[in-house]
Design an enzyme around this catalytic site. Structure first.
Site, PDB file in Angstrom:
ATOM      1  N   SER A  92       0.831  -1.219   0.000  1.00 24.14           N
ATOM      2  CA  SER A  92       0.000   0.000   0.000  1.00 24.14           C
ATOM      3  C   SER A  92       0.858   1.257   0.000  1.00 24.14           C
ATOM      4  CB  SER A  92      -0.958   0.008   1.203  1.00 24.14           C
ATOM      5  OG  SER A  92      -0.236   0.118   2.418  1.00 24.14           O
ATOM      6  N   HIS A  93       2.173   1.119   0.253  1.00 26.57           N
ATOM      7  CA  HIS A  93       3.053   2.296   0.243  1.00 26.57           C
ATOM      8  C   HIS A  93       4.336   2.031  -0.543  1.00 26.57           C
ATOM      9  CE1 HIS A  93       0.096   3.379   3.191  1.00 26.57           C
ATOM     10  NE2 HIS A  93       0.407   4.624   2.932  1.00 26.57           N
TER      11      HIS A  93
ATOM     12  N   ASP B 110      -4.958   0.756   1.126  1.00 27.00           N
ATOM     13  CA  ASP B 110      -5.589  -0.555   0.935  1.00 27.00           C
ATOM     14  C   ASP B 110      -6.992  -0.419   0.337  1.00 27.00           C
ATOM     15  OD1 ASP B 110      -3.568  -2.340   1.602  1.00 27.00           O
ATOM     16  OD2 ASP B 110      -3.885  -2.007   3.744  1.00 27.00           O
TER      17      ASP B 110
HETATM   18  P1  NDP Z   1      -1.536  -3.637   8.756  1.00 26.61           P
HETATM   19  O1  NDP Z   1      -2.853  -3.767   9.414  1.00 26.61           O
HETATM   20  O2  NDP Z   1      -1.297  -4.346   7.489  1.00 26.61           O
HETATM   21  O3  NDP Z   1      -0.372  -4.082   9.759  1.00 26.61           O
HETATM   22  C1  NDP Z   1      -0.218  -3.425  10.980  1.00 26.61           C
HETATM   23  C2  NDP Z   1       0.880  -4.050  11.801  1.00 26.61           C
HETATM   24  O4  NDP Z   1       0.424  -5.302  12.306  1.00 26.61           O
HETATM   25  C3  NDP Z   1       2.157  -4.353  11.022  1.00 26.61           C
HETATM   26  O5  NDP Z   1       3.244  -4.104  11.854  1.00 26.61           O
HETATM   27  C4  NDP Z   1       2.013  -5.830  10.683  1.00 26.61           C
HETATM   28  O6  NDP Z   1       3.256  -6.492  10.534  1.00 26.61           O
HETATM   29  C5  NDP Z   1       1.282  -6.353  11.883  1.00 26.61           C
HETATM   30  N1  NDP Z   1       0.405  -7.477  11.598  1.00 26.61           N
HETATM   31  C6  NDP Z   1      -0.472  -7.590  10.577  1.00 26.61           C
HETATM   32  N2  NDP Z   1      -1.139  -8.757  10.670  1.00 26.61           N
HETATM   33  C7  NDP Z   1      -0.653  -9.392  11.767  1.00 26.61           C
HETATM   34  C8  NDP Z   1      -0.932 -10.643  12.398  1.00 26.61           C
HETATM   35  N3  NDP Z   1      -1.847 -11.477  11.912  1.00 26.61           N
HETATM   36  N4  NDP Z   1      -0.249 -10.961  13.507  1.00 26.61           N
HETATM   37  C9  NDP Z   1       0.683 -10.113  14.028  1.00 26.61           C
HETATM   38  N5  NDP Z   1       0.993  -8.926  13.479  1.00 26.61           N
HETATM   39  C10 NDP Z   1       0.328  -8.567  12.368  1.00 26.61           C
HETATM   40  O7  NDP Z   1      -1.160  -2.072   8.560  1.00 26.61           O
HETATM   41  P2  NDP Z   1      -2.106  -0.876   8.151  1.00 26.61           P
HETATM   42  O8  NDP Z   1      -2.936  -1.324   7.010  1.00 26.61           O
HETATM   43  O9  NDP Z   1      -2.771  -0.330   9.345  1.00 26.61           O
HETATM   44  O10 NDP Z   1      -1.019   0.176   7.627  1.00 26.61           O
HETATM   45  C11 NDP Z   1      -0.302  -0.128   6.442  1.00 26.61           C
HETATM   46  C12 NDP Z   1       0.747   0.913   6.175  1.00 26.61           C
HETATM   47  O11 NDP Z   1       0.138   2.137   5.820  1.00 26.61           O
HETATM   48  C13 NDP Z   1       1.655   1.231   7.350  1.00 26.61           C
HETATM   49  O12 NDP Z   1       2.994   1.105   6.906  1.00 26.61           O
HETATM   50  C14 NDP Z   1       1.361   2.680   7.682  1.00 26.61           C
HETATM   51  O13 NDP Z   1       2.467   3.440   8.133  1.00 26.61           O
HETATM   52  C15 NDP Z   1       0.919   3.192   6.325  1.00 26.61           C
HETATM   53  N6  NDP Z   1       0.114   4.402   6.475  1.00 26.61           N
HETATM   54  C16 NDP Z   1       0.697   5.605   6.208  1.00 26.61           C
HETATM   55  C17 NDP Z   1      -0.013   6.770   6.382  1.00 26.61           C
HETATM   56  C18 NDP Z   1       0.625   8.099   6.190  1.00 26.61           C
HETATM   57  O14 NDP Z   1      -0.009   9.110   6.472  1.00 26.61           O
HETATM   58  N7  NDP Z   1       1.846   8.179   5.723  1.00 26.61           N
HETATM   59  C19 NDP Z   1      -1.412   6.749   6.803  1.00 26.61           C
HETATM   60  C20 NDP Z   1      -1.907   5.427   7.094  1.00 26.61           C
HETATM   61  C21 NDP Z   1      -1.169   4.295   6.919  1.00 26.61           C
HETATM   62  P3  NDP Z   1       3.848  -6.785   9.043  1.00 26.61           P
HETATM   63  O15 NDP Z   1       4.244  -5.433   8.521  1.00 26.61           O
HETATM   64  O16 NDP Z   1       4.990  -7.701   9.250  1.00 26.61           O
HETATM   65  O17 NDP Z   1       2.736  -7.388   8.244  1.00 26.61           O
HETATM   66  O1  PYC Z   2      -2.791   4.826   3.213  1.00 26.39           O
HETATM   67  O2  PYC Z   2      -4.069   5.977   4.564  1.00 26.39           O
HETATM   68  C1  PYC Z   2      -3.096   5.882   3.811  1.00 26.39           C
HETATM   69  C2  PYC Z   2      -2.231   7.065   3.620  1.00 26.39           C
HETATM   70  C3  PYC Z   2      -2.523   8.363   3.873  1.00 26.39           C
HETATM   71  C4  PYC Z   2      -1.397   9.100   3.539  1.00 26.39           C
HETATM   72  C5  PYC Z   2      -0.464   8.229   3.085  1.00 26.39           C
HETATM   73  N1  PYC Z   2      -0.989   6.989   3.157  1.00 26.39           N
END
Ligand code: NDP
Ligand code: PYC
Length: 334
Positions: free
Chosen positions: A47-48, A188
């Site tokens: 997703s990033h 996502d």
């Molecule tokens: P996920 O829900 O995919 O994962 C969240 C965390 O939980 C990760 O560390 C992941 O490890 C871990 N995890 C996932 N599934 C399991 C499991 N079954 N058991 C144990 N641990 C688990 O992440 P999000 O979808 O919430 O976020 C995805 C990305 O989006 C992140 O990198 C976040 O920084 C980015 N993001 C950036 C934003 C921005 O403003 N720049 C805004 C919102 C999100 P693993 O990585 O090893 O799967």
């Molecule tokens: O995936 O929610 C997101 C996000 C917001 C800004 C960068 N990534």
């Protein structure tokens, strides 16, 4: 013809760097951002990863973000570094303040960096994992653009506001988690819309405030919900306060790119707190962390946060990074 293209990390990074240079980034910024998205792709943080490049290019073209910004660093107090990203990406602003932050954390045992006027459009773990590799605990938050309704509300106020944590442990790879405070990251939702998947129930609302599992309805004027009801909502609230209230950056709801057609990155803020575990009372710290993780595994938790990413990283280091042919052609076109 195969439907995938395999590149080394260095080759992918070079390609991303060329794209960023071509669209107006300075050499330093292009190198920093290319590295960020290449390692995200390497770790399977789809997703990033490279998927973000068209949005970055369209943002650079819109004039909303300055790809040549030179951050300014203020040494505010023994425990605080302040950085004005000057309307550039957040990651080069962190790079500019990082040495001073490390020095303060080693001297005081704790230090923070508060970044403002910055665009964070990537995963958060690349910002914290290196601190843990340097022996420190790191906690970071970043706010984005209003796409998430507060608990009980129907209008978006918060960003998807992730929180990332990294700690050294006895094993070589630090323990890292990185998660949005919304039920799903917006990235996502975009991937689900592109691939035609429904969202899980309880993740989104349509433009009328009705629950929906249709990703397009969320993207077309709808919103995401915080994870875990009021609990995720409070975490999103904390993130806004630490990233905008504290830093002098914008709240997610203040981001207004209406004058910049094609702009897609949030201009907000980021805060990172780092701690030296050697100053705690729990010596040896790393073995205490390991003791807890062993207990989790014994209790049945087979997967720890970060396991999936590190496994992808090892595979990519051996076999290269696989892009779909469409992804590769999209990058070549840029
Ligand atoms: P996920 O829900 O995919 O994962 C969240 C965390 O939980 C990760 O560390 C992941 O490890 C871990 N995890 C996932 N599934 C399991 C499991 N079954 N058991 C144990 N641990 C688990 O992440 P999000 O979808 O919430 O976020 C995805 C990305 O989006 C992140 O990198 C976040 O920084 C980015 N993001 C950036 C934003 C921005 O403003 N720049 C805004 C919102 C999100 P693993 O990585 O090893 O799967
Ligand atoms: O995936 O929610 C997101 C996000 C917001 C800004 C960068 N990534």
């Amino acid at each position: 013809m195969t439907d995938t293209v395999t590149l080394s990390l260095a080759a992918l990074q070079r390609l991303l760097e060329e794209i960023l240079l071509r669209h107006g980034c300075s050499a330093d910024v292009a190198a920093c951002i290319a590295h960020n998205y290449a390692i995200a792709e390497q770790d399977g943080a789809k997703s990033h990863g490279v998927f973000r490049l068209p949005a970055i290019v369209s943002t650079l073209k819109s004039g909303w973000l300055d790809g040549k910004a030179v951050p300014s660093v203020d040494d505010v107090s023994p425990g605080l570094v302040r950085v004005d990203a000057r309307n550039g990406f957040t990651q080069p602003a962190l790079a500019a303040g990082r040495a001073l932050l490390l020095e303060k954390a080693k001297t005081c045992g704790i230090a923070a960096i508060a970044i403002r006027n910055s665009h964070h459009f990537g995963a958060l773990w690349p910002d914290v994992e290196p601190f843990a590799r340097d022996g420190l605990i790191a906690l970071s938050v970043v706010n984005s653009m209003a796409t998430v309704v507060p608990h009980g509300g129907t209008k978006p106020v918060y960003g998807t506001n992730p929180i990332a944590f990294a700690t050294p442990r006895e094993a070589d790879d630090p323990l890292v988690f990185d998660q949005a405070s919304s039920a799903l990251a917006n990235g996502d939702v975009q991937i689900a819309a592109r691939e035609g998947h429904a969202l899980p129930a309880g993740a989104g609302l349509d433009r009328y405030g009705n629950p929906t599992t249709d990703p397009q309805a969320v993207l077309d004027g709808g919103a995401l919900l915080p994870f875990g009801g009021h609990k995720g909502s409070s975490i999103a609230l904390m993130v806004e306060i630490l990233c905008a209230g504290l830093t002098g950056g914008q709240f997610s709801f203040e981001v207004d790119w209406s004058e910049h057609e094609g702009a897609l990155t949030p201009k907000t803020g980021q805060t990172i707190i780092v701690l030296d575990p050697e100053r705690g009372a729990s010596a040896p710290f790393r073995s205490r962390v390991e003791q807890l993780l062993t207990k989790l595994r014994a209790a049945g938790q087979e997967r720890l946060p970060g396991d999936r990413r590190y496994a992808n990283r090892r595979r990519a280091q051996l076999n290269g990074i696989s892009l779909t042919r469409d992804e590769h052609e999209m990058l070549l076109a840029l």
